[in-house]
Design a protein around this motif. Sequence first.
Motif, mmCIF file in Angstrom:
data_model
loop_
_atom_site.group_PDB
_atom_site.id
_atom_site.type_symbol
_atom_site.label_atom_id
_atom_site.label_comp_id
_atom_site.label_asym_id
_atom_site.label_seq_id
_atom_site.Cartn_x
_atom_site.Cartn_y
_atom_site.Cartn_z
ATOM 1 N N GLN A 1 3.382 -15.490 -7.036
ATOM 2 C CA GLN A 1 2.070 -15.558 -6.402
ATOM 3 C C GLN A 1 1.266 -14.273 -6.509
ATOM 4 O OE1 GLN A 1 0.598 -18.454 -4.856
ATOM 5 N NE2 GLN A 1 2.203 -19.185 -6.200
ATOM 6 N N GLY A 2 1.900 -13.206 -6.925
ATOM 7 C CA GLY A 2 1.189 -11.942 -7.114
ATOM 8 C C GLY A 2 1.376 -10.972 -5.964
ATOM 9 N N THR A 3 1.322 -9.695 -6.295
ATOM 10 C CA THR A 3 1.379 -8.614 -5.307
ATOM 11 C C THR A 3 0.181 -7.716 -5.529
ATOM 12 O OG1 THR A 3 3.795 -8.587 -5.166
ATOM 13 C CG2 THR A 3 2.634 -6.570 -4.519
ATOM 14 N N THR A 4 -0.625 -7.551 -4.487
ATOM 15 C CA THR A 4 -1.766 -6.643 -4.576
ATOM 16 C C THR A 4 -1.297 -5.249 -4.203
ATOM 17 O OG1 THR A 4 -3.305 -8.407 -3.987
ATOM 18 C CG2 THR A 4 -4.078 -6.132 -3.740
ATOM 19 N N LEU A 5 -1.297 -4.360 -5.176
ATOM 20 C CA LEU A 5 -0.858 -2.984 -4.962
ATOM 21 C C LEU A 5 -2.078 -2.078 -4.792
ATOM 22 C CD1 LEU A 5 1.276 -0.704 -4.935
ATOM 23 C CD2 LEU A 5 1.054 -0.596 -7.434
ATOM 24 N N GLN A 6 -2.076 -1.343 -3.707
ATOM 25 C CA GLN A 6 -3.127 -0.366 -3.470
ATOM 26 C C GLN A 6 -2.489 1.008 -3.419
ATOM 27 O OE1 GLN A 6 -4.969 -0.361 0.433
ATOM 28 N NE2 GLN A 6 -6.874 0.486 -0.372
ATOM 29 N N VAL A 7 -2.954 1.905 -4.270
ATOM 30 C CA VAL A 7 -2.455 3.281 -4.289
ATOM 31 C C VAL A 7 -3.550 4.172 -3.719
ATOM 32 C CG1 VAL A 7 -1.597 5.174 -5.688
ATOM 33 C CG2 VAL A 7 -1.049 2.804 -6.328
ATOM 34 N N LYS A 8 -3.255 4.779 -2.602
ATOM 35 C CA LYS A 8 -4.255 5.595 -1.912
ATOM 36 C C LYS A 8 -4.197 7.026 -2.426
ATOM 37 C CE LYS A 8 -3.872 2.873 2.316
ATOM 38 N NZ LYS A 8 -3.484 2.891 3.759
ATOM 39 N N PRO A 9 -5.356 7.586 -2.776
ATOM 40 C CA PRO A 9 -5.362 8.955 -3.291
ATOM 41 C C PRO A 9 -5.031 9.968 -2.201
ATOM 42 C CG PRO A 9 -7.549 7.945 -3.478
ATOM 43 C CD PRO A 9 -6.670 6.971 -2.790
ATOM 44 N N GLN B 1 -0.227 6.181 -9.306
ATOM 45 C CA GLN B 1 -1.549 6.778 -9.455
ATOM 46 C C GLN B 1 -2.596 5.761 -9.012
ATOM 47 O OE1 GLN B 1 -1.541 7.692 -13.642
ATOM 48 N NE2 GLN B 1 0.187 9.106 -13.451
ATOM 49 N N PRO B 2 -3.776 6.206 -8.603
ATOM 50 C CA PRO B 2 -4.815 5.247 -8.164
ATOM 51 C C PRO B 2 -5.098 4.162 -9.201
ATOM 52 C CG PRO B 2 -5.443 7.471 -7.550
ATOM 53 C CD PRO B 2 -4.192 7.600 -8.387
ATOM 54 N N GLU B 3 -4.988 4.494 -10.474
ATOM 55 C CA GLU B 3 -5.264 3.487 -11.518
ATOM 56 C C GLU B 3 -4.167 2.424 -11.630
ATOM 57 O OE1 GLU B 3 -5.423 6.786 -11.815
ATOM 58 O OE2 GLU B 3 -4.537 7.484 -13.686
ATOM 59 N N ASP B 4 -3.081 2.608 -10.897
ATOM 60 C CA ASP B 4 -2.059 1.564 -10.827
ATOM 61 C C ASP B 4 -2.479 0.442 -9.879
ATOM 62 O OD1 ASP B 4 0.604 4.050 -10.907
ATOM 63 O OD2 ASP B 4 -0.325 2.954 -12.567
ATOM 64 N N SER B 5 -3.524 0.675 -9.093
ATOM 65 C CA SER B 5 -3.988 -0.335 -8.145
ATOM 66 C C SER B 5 -4.443 -1.583 -8.907
ATOM 67 C CB SER B 5 -5.148 0.206 -7.304
ATOM 68 O OG SER B 5 -4.723 1.306 -6.509
ATOM 69 N N ALA B 6 -3.855 -2.726 -8.566
ATOM 70 C CA ALA B 6 -4.138 -3.988 -9.251
ATOM 71 C C ALA B 6 -3.271 -5.072 -8.617
ATOM 72 C CB ALA B 6 -3.819 -3.881 -10.744
ATOM 73 N N SER C 1 0.850 -1.181 0.000
ATOM 74 C CA SER C 1 0.000 0.000 0.000
ATOM 75 C C SER C 1 0.888 1.233 0.000
ATOM 76 C CB SER C 1 -0.902 -0.018 1.252
ATOM 77 O OG SER C 1 -1.760 1.110 1.250
ATOM 78 N N VAL C 2 0.652 2.141 -0.929
ATOM 79 C CA VAL C 2 1.451 3.361 -1.034
ATOM 80 C C VAL C 2 0.531 4.554 -1.236
ATOM 81 C CG1 VAL C 2 3.429 2.113 -2.016
ATOM 82 C CG2 VAL C 2 1.753 3.187 -3.545
ATOM 83 N N GLN C 3 1.061 5.719 -0.942
ATOM 84 C CA GLN C 3 0.322 6.957 -1.207
ATOM 85 C C GLN C 3 0.547 7.364 -2.660
ATOM 86 O OE1 GLN C 3 -1.733 7.305 2.070
ATOM 87 N NE2 GLN C 3 -1.731 9.032 0.654
ATOM 88 N N GLU C 4 -0.476 7.942 -3.219
ATOM 89 C CA GLU C 4 -0.369 8.451 -4.582
ATOM 90 C C GLU C 4 0.861 9.345 -4.715
ATOM 91 O OE1 GLU C 4 -3.828 10.598 -5.807
ATOM 92 O OE2 GLU C 4 -3.066 10.987 -7.825
ATOM 93 N N GLY C 5 1.634 9.094 -5.766
ATOM 94 C CA GLY C 5 2.844 9.872 -5.994
ATOM 95 C C GLY C 5 4.112 9.201 -5.500
ATOM 96 N N ASP C 6 3.964 8.253 -4.562
ATOM 97 C CA ASP C 6 5.122 7.512 -4.069
ATOM 98 C C ASP C 6 5.534 6.454 -5.086
ATOM 99 O OD1 ASP C 6 4.278 7.490 -0.503
ATOM 100 O OD2 ASP C 6 5.094 9.046 -1.830
ATOM 101 N N SER C 7 6.684 5.834 -4.825
ATOM 102 C CA SER C 7 7.154 4.735 -5.669
ATOM 103 C C SER C 7 6.763 3.398 -5.051
ATOM 104 C CB SER C 7 8.676 4.795 -5.818
ATOM 105 O OG SER C 7 9.069 5.958 -6.510
ATOM 106 N N ALA C 8 6.652 2.405 -5.910
ATOM 107 C CA ALA C 8 6.359 1.038 -5.462
ATOM 108 C C ALA C 8 7.392 0.100 -6.073
ATOM 109 C CB ALA C 8 4.953 0.629 -5.888
ATOM 110 N N VAL C 9 7.862 -0.839 -5.269
ATOM 111 C CA VAL C 9 8.846 -1.812 -5.745
ATOM 112 C C VAL C 9 8.369 -3.217 -5.393
ATOM 113 C CG1 VAL C 9 11.232 -2.609 -5.647
ATOM 114 C CG2 VAL C 9 10.717 -0.166 -5.410
ATOM 115 N N ILE C 10 8.377 -4.086 -6.371
ATOM 116 C CA ILE C 10 7.999 -5.492 -6.183
ATOM 117 C C ILE C 10 9.174 -6.344 -6.622
ATOM 118 C CG2 ILE C 10 6.354 -7.299 -6.781
ATOM 119 C CD1 ILE C 10 4.374 -5.033 -7.537
#
Lengths: 114, 113
Positions: free
Chosen positions: A106-114, A81-86, A12-21
């Motif tokens: 196995q997959g990573t569920t990414l949630q981008v919080k606006p 961005q929120p649309e990156d949530s998937a 889970s990340v805030q909108e605008g932050d980076s995400a790493v998997i």
Amino acid sequence: GENVEQHPSTLSVQEGDSAVIKCTYSDSASNYFPWYKQELGKRPQLIIDIRSNVGEKKDQRIAVTLNKTAKHFSLHITETQPEDSAVYFCAASIGSSNTGKLIFGQGTTLQVKP
Amino acid sequence: NAGVMQNPRHLVRRRGQEARLRCSPMKGHSHVYWYRQLPEEGLKFMVYLQKENIIDESGMPKERFSAEFPKEGPSILRIQQVVRGDSAAYFCASSPLEKGTQYFGPGTRLLVL
């Protein structure tokens, strides 16, 4: 047998932050590493892929890095961005196989919080 | 250029019935892969076919499951005498090359009652 481990399982990340998997693979002969994004109830969509003859590939806000020695590869999403949530899946080809079949993490569920 | 097509999108079967899943690859693609996705899990390889040939079925259960990709028409994954454990999403992917990029269809969600 061949195996792909993916971490984290949720992110889970805030909108605008980076995400790493991150993903690690067991077959040292694997040479193709795609990443797929899957929204709820939809098909997996290829977002980026990398072959073992390069160490990094970038496409706008998405980048993938590959460390063949350590047998791991990572997906980096900047300015989320929120649309990156998937759900994001990494995969690796089976080196000993000539068929192109993929082993998925196995997959990573990414949630981008606006 | 239409993408990979699968039908039906949803299929409900009672235990013991047959399920027949169809996949039409993208135009110009002669390589088809079938994967199964259980809830909350990743995709598991089942079988790889080229036109009229099964190339690799190492991920396919030995019994009740079969696949074909005829010279004309879609690829078909057939599950005989379905059981509740067969409930899953079944995705096919097609590729223009033997080790090329795989493009996925929308999947068939099978529910066995």
